[in-house]
Design an enzyme around this catalytic site. Sequence first.
Site, short mmCIF file in Angstrom:
data_model
loop_
_atom_site.label_atom_id
_atom_site.label_comp_id
_atom_site.label_asym_id
_atom_site.label_seq_id
_atom_site.Cartn_x
_atom_site.Cartn_y
_atom_site.Cartn_z
N ARG A 151 43.33 47.44 -15.30
CA ARG A 151 42.10 46.86 -15.83
C ARG A 151 41.94 47.23 -17.30
NH1 ARG A 151 39.24 48.39 -12.09
NH2 ARG A 151 39.52 46.54 -10.82
N ASP A 201 40.24 39.56 -11.17
CA ASP A 201 40.71 39.75 -9.81
C ASP A 201 41.86 40.72 -9.94
OD1 ASP A 201 40.44 39.35 -7.06
OD2 ASP A 201 42.11 37.96 -7.03
N PHE A 204 38.05 54.89 -7.24
CA PHE A 204 37.60 54.12 -6.09
C PHE A 204 38.78 53.34 -5.53
CE2 PHE A 204 37.00 51.54 -9.82
CZ PHE A 204 37.30 50.25 -9.46
#
Length: 191
Positions: A179, A69, A150
């Site tokens: 990430r 998440d 994105f």
Amino acid sequence: MEKIVFATNNAHKLAELRQMLGGRFQLLSLSDIGCHDDIPETGSTFEENALQKARWVKERYGYDCFADDSGLEVDALGGAPGIMSARYAGTHGDSDANNARLLRELGDSTDRRARFRCVIALLQGDALPRFFNGSVEGEILHEAAGCGGFGYDPLFRPLGWNHTFAEATPDEKNAISHRGQAVKALVKALS
């Protein structure tokens, strides 16, 4: 080759992760295992949501799994959009609307400090859940720049950079991204 599920159907995230894992594992998506469930994300933190998704897959499909998440936290907005990042404007995954709302809410604020955060929850075998974190500090620009990446990438410029994530190559972004950091920690733990 060991199979592991990444609890996502987000093609962008999946491509990033496959590139970063470099063939060490057979990385499966939710659709690869026939999971078309609307997995709940009812937690109040990135950790709770990541663990909820990983548990859903492990308990219902039996695969070792990790889930992430992640989101954008903007200081001037009290940490928003935070866990609501993907659906900040109301519709899940509408990046244009999310970016427009972010710019609208920031207005002319001079405090543009922000960070991307990512939490990965890993459920492997019978072991207790493990968590891997990453964050990257930066600022929100007044207008979008670049067409790569994105989500909020066209608005986010990492500290020390003269361009946004959307203007970076995938390798540049993965080298410092939230990430990327969390995945590096995950890969180290899996190795």
